[in-house]
Design an enzyme around this catalytic site. Structure first.
Site, PDB file in Angstrom:
ATOM      1  N   LYS A 370       0.811  -1.218   0.000  1.00 58.65           N
ATOM      2  CA  LYS A 370       0.000   0.000   0.000  1.00 58.65           C
ATOM      3  C   LYS A 370       0.846   1.270   0.000  1.00 58.65           C
ATOM      4  O   LYS A 370       0.503   2.267   0.634  1.00 58.65           O
ATOM      5  CB  LYS A 370      -0.998   0.011   1.166  1.00 58.65           C
ATOM      6  N   SER A 371       1.953   1.198  -0.767  1.00 55.47           N
ATOM      7  CA  SER A 371       2.832   2.377  -0.904  1.00 55.47           C
ATOM      8  C   SER A 371       2.745   2.987  -2.297  1.00 55.47           C
ATOM      9  O   SER A 371       3.605   3.774  -2.679  1.00 55.47           O
ATOM     10  CB  SER A 371       4.292   1.994  -0.617  1.00 55.47           C
ATOM     11  N   GLY A 372       1.735   2.605  -3.070  1.00 54.66           N
ATOM     12  CA  GLY A 372       1.597   3.128  -4.419  1.00 54.66           C
ATOM     13  C   GLY A 372       2.008   2.126  -5.478  1.00 54.66           C
ATOM     14  O   GLY A 372       2.339   2.507  -6.609  1.00 54.66           O
ATOM     15  N   THR A 374       0.337  -0.119  -7.303  1.00 51.46           N
ATOM     16  CA  THR A 374      -0.484  -0.148  -8.518  1.00 51.46           C
ATOM     17  C   THR A 374      -0.131   1.023  -9.433  1.00 51.46           C
ATOM     18  O   THR A 374       0.025   0.865 -10.649  1.00 51.46           O
ATOM     19  CB  THR A 374      -1.982  -0.091  -8.150  1.00 51.46           C
ATOM     20  N   HIS A 439       7.097  -7.346  -2.564  1.00 49.51           N
ATOM     21  CA  HIS A 439       7.030  -6.690  -1.253  1.00 49.51           C
ATOM     22  C   HIS A 439       8.136  -7.227  -0.338  1.00 49.51           C
ATOM     23  O   HIS A 439       8.206  -6.835   0.833  1.00 49.51           O
ATOM     24  CB  HIS A 439       5.678  -6.965  -0.585  1.00 49.51           C
ATOM     25  N   ARG A 461       6.123   5.521   1.398  1.00 46.84           N
ATOM     26  CA  ARG A 461       4.972   6.406   1.571  1.00 46.84           C
ATOM     27  C   ARG A 461       4.890   6.871   3.014  1.00 46.84           C
ATOM     28  O   ARG A 461       5.360   6.180   3.923  1.00 46.84           O
ATOM     29  CB  ARG A 461       3.692   5.644   1.186  1.00 46.84           C
ATOM     30  N   LYS A 599      -8.492   5.849  -2.539  1.00 47.42           N
ATOM     31  CA  LYS A 599      -8.445   7.314  -2.598  1.00 47.42           C
ATOM     32  C   LYS A 599      -7.177   7.801  -3.284  1.00 47.42           C
ATOM     33  O   LYS A 599      -7.206   8.752  -4.046  1.00 47.42           O
ATOM     34  CB  LYS A 599      -8.519   7.921  -1.192  1.00 47.42           C
ATOM     35  N   GLY A 600      -6.042   7.191  -2.963  1.00 50.22           N
ATOM     36  CA  GLY A 600      -4.778   7.616  -3.558  1.00 50.22           C
ATOM     37  C   GLY A 600      -4.308   8.972  -3.085  1.00 50.22           C
ATOM     38  O   GLY A 600      -3.548   9.655  -3.765  1.00 50.22           O
TER      39      GLY A 600
END
Length: 613
Positions: A370-372, A374, A439, A461, A599-600
């Site tokens: 979940k650090s960007g 995608t 990861h 992030r 949300k990003g």
């Protein structure tokens, strides 16, 4: 060196003083550790004798080095047949040959070469006989006689898929054991193998020793994979012949000589020769007479054996574990200081233990979950493919619609290293995939990736944003049978470092320190910088991965087109990211693509210590 009883006694005394380990829990048979590797006593005695005696080798000689059960018999036959093809025609039937091939009458171990350490054990005053142009050995590179390493003779090293190698070695070991000793169970063998205790082990130290030496001396050492020879035998035989100084002429290739050799030395053909069904050899083990048919068990690639899978599961279940959520039956397992879901860990171990093939032009994207991930997959894919696929938002206005219109970044842009390895344990990286994502922490990356020339992009992030996004995503991914993890539970676990691929700060700092040591190898990027100055960061990213923008492209606004095409708003509006699913992101689940577009956003104001990495 004289083979006097006194010298023999001294050598025995030295070996018995070394660290030793029983090979099998109920066994009286032991392995002895010498220079970091484990040997049977007779093998070690031969290795020391060959080290201490000036082994005579010529530039035209060939040394075949392997870890036990890596295809030694096959490659002995291939090398012998290549070198002697002008004197001995490789044909399968003795009746149809005017000059029958020596391999019809002697096993590859008897007519093709001599074992360096085995022959030295039996002939301590003359470790290598005259006129033997092929030497074979299981000795690790570090322990090879200096005369071999410093000579001009080529060394061919063959490695094999770890699981296939282990299973084949286990079967062979039990066949070779004395009838007075019970067989070694698969569990015992696996536990020992994982600790590096096996004949000539540790496996990975053995393999990496030759691999690193081949990088330093590519003209001296040819590093081959058993699986490549199985997949493309003709290509590999030509490469092997050229390396050892016996290249095929154009006329030979036209006449099909390469294919004749491939077929003559195939498992099916060699195993059907009477000599390999009925006869015995003493070349393979200095103290035993061994049936030749023992070397022809199976040469097919082993599938994902349930028994071996069970042993890997057993290893993981023996690790420290922590419930992920106080009311949850789901756990994380700690391995090398980091926490994993079971399937992620299994994939990570498989990718570590298999020689992952990467090219200098490949790109590895590493992130904490979940650090960007995608977003950066889409950016890297679009940058690399901008000449083939124009980044425009509407399919109707594109002459060549972009692949990201039809597949999520996780499906068309890359492969997850650990997830793909979990589902494809015998081939952890598919062919022709120039973008790998992971990861895994830096410390645990496969050695072949860390030592390659391919660039690694790491994205970090803001901690708070990362934690909140991970908490939301984790609850979406959880089974409906499990209650959601509360924010309080997740926060307490995160602060203790217990989260998928955590601890967060250890993960981040591992890549950060590596980027300081190797700035040309690892690019350390901040998610927030990409949000704040996307154009600047996209240009920096493109240059680092080897796809810089030309002045003309910048003038035409290509950079801005890519920024807009890969924006959260644009990607999240593609139908594929609203309705479709992917299996690339989680090895045991089918996940909706819209779960990756929450949300990003990034936190604009954070305390200095939290916002400044």
């Amino acid at each position: 060196m004289e083979n006097s009883d006194e010298v023999q006694s001294q050598l025995d005394g030295f070996i018995l003083s070394l660290p030793k380990e029983p090979y099998g829990s109920t066994s009286d048979e032991s392995l002895y550790q010498y220079e970091g590797f484990w040997y049977y006593k007779s093998d070690l005695q031969g290795a020391i004798i060959s080290q201490k005696t000036l082994v005579s080798v010529e530039p035209c000689d060939v040394v075949l080095a392997t870890f036990p059960k890596s295809g030694t018999t096959w490659f002995k036959a291939l090398i012998f047949t290549i070198m002697n093809r002008n004197q001995h025609n490789p044909c399968s039937s003795t009746s149809s040959c005017s000059n029958p091939h020596p391999l019809h009458f002697a096993s590859p171990h008897d007519c093709a070469s001599r074992w360096l350490e085995h022959y030295a054990y039996k002939n301590p005053t003359n470790p290598v006989p005259d006129h033997v142009p092929i030497l074979s050995t299981h000795m690790p590179y570090y322990s090879l006689p200096v005369s071999v390493k410093s000579s001009c003779c080529p060394i061919v090293y063959v490695c094999r898929n770890t699981k296939d190698n282990f299973v084949s070695l286990w079967h062979f070991t039990n066949k070779m054991r004395s009838n007075k000793l019970p067989p070694i169970s698969l569990g015992e063998a696996f536990e020992l193998f994982c600790r590096g205790v096996s004949p000539f082990g540790p496996f990975w130290d053995h393999l990496l020793g030759y691999w690193k030496a081949s990088l330093e001396s590519p003209n001296k050492i040819l590093f081959l994979k058993y699986e490549d020879m199985k997949r493309e035998p003709g290509v590999c035989v030509k490469k092997l012949a050229e390396f050892i100084g016996y290249p095929f002429s154009h006329e030979e290739e036209t006449q099909g000589v390469v294919q004749h050799i491939v077929e003559f030395c195939s498992f099916e053909n060699l195993s059907n020769f009477e000599v390999n069904k009925m006869e015995t050899t003493k070349s393979i083990a200095p103290t035993l007479t061994v049936s030749n048919n023992m070397f022809f068990r199976k040469v097919r690639k082993m599938e994902n054996s349930d028994e071996v899978q069970s042993q890997l599961d057993g290893f993981i279940l023996s690790l420290p574990k922590e419930p992920y959520g106080s009311t949850s039956d789901e756990s994380l397992y700690q391995y090398e200081g980091f926490w994993y879901y079971k399937s992620d860990l299994q994939g990570a171990i498989i990718s570590q233990k298999t020689l992952v093939s990467v090219e200098p032009c490949d790109v590895v994207l590493a992130t904490f979950p979940k650090s960007g991930t995608t977003w950066f997959k889409a950016l890297i894919f679009t940058i690399m493919n901008r000449n083939q696929h124009n980044p425009c938002s509407s399919t109707s206005s594109c002459s060549n619609s972009h692949p990201l219109h039809f597949a999520s970044p996780h499906d068309c842009a890359s492969r997850w290293l650990e997830h793909y390895a979990y589902k494809n344990p015998t081939n952890p990286v598919p062919d022709h995939v120039p973008i790998l994502s992971t990861h895994m922490p830096y410390h645990s990356l496969p050695v072949s990736i860390k030592s390659s020339c391919c660039p690694i992009v790491y994205v970090c992030r803001n901690t708070k944003d990362n934690f909140v996004s991970l908490w939301h995503f984790t609850n979406k991914m959880r089974s409906n049978k499990l209650p959601p993890i509360s924010l309080g539970e997740a926060f307490e676990l995160f602060c203790r470092g217990v989260s998928p691929f955590g601890p967060f700060w250890d993960h981040l700092l591992g890549y950060w320190k590596a980027s300081l040591e190797s700035p040309n190898k690892i690019l350390f990027l901040k998610y927030e910088d990409m949000k704040r100055e996307p154009g600047v960061c996209v240009k920096k990213l493109a240059e680092f991965i080897g796809y810089p923008f030309s002045h003309e492209e910048e003038t035409q606004g290509v950079v801005q087109h890519i920024v807009e095409f890969c924006s959260f708003e644009n990607l999240s509006n593609f139908e594929v990211n609203k309705m479709e699913t992917t299996k690339s992101i989680a090895p045991t689940l089918t996940v909706s693509n819209n779960m990756f577009f929450r949300k990003g956003q990034s936190t604009e104001e954070v305390p200095p210590l939290m916002g400044d990495y």
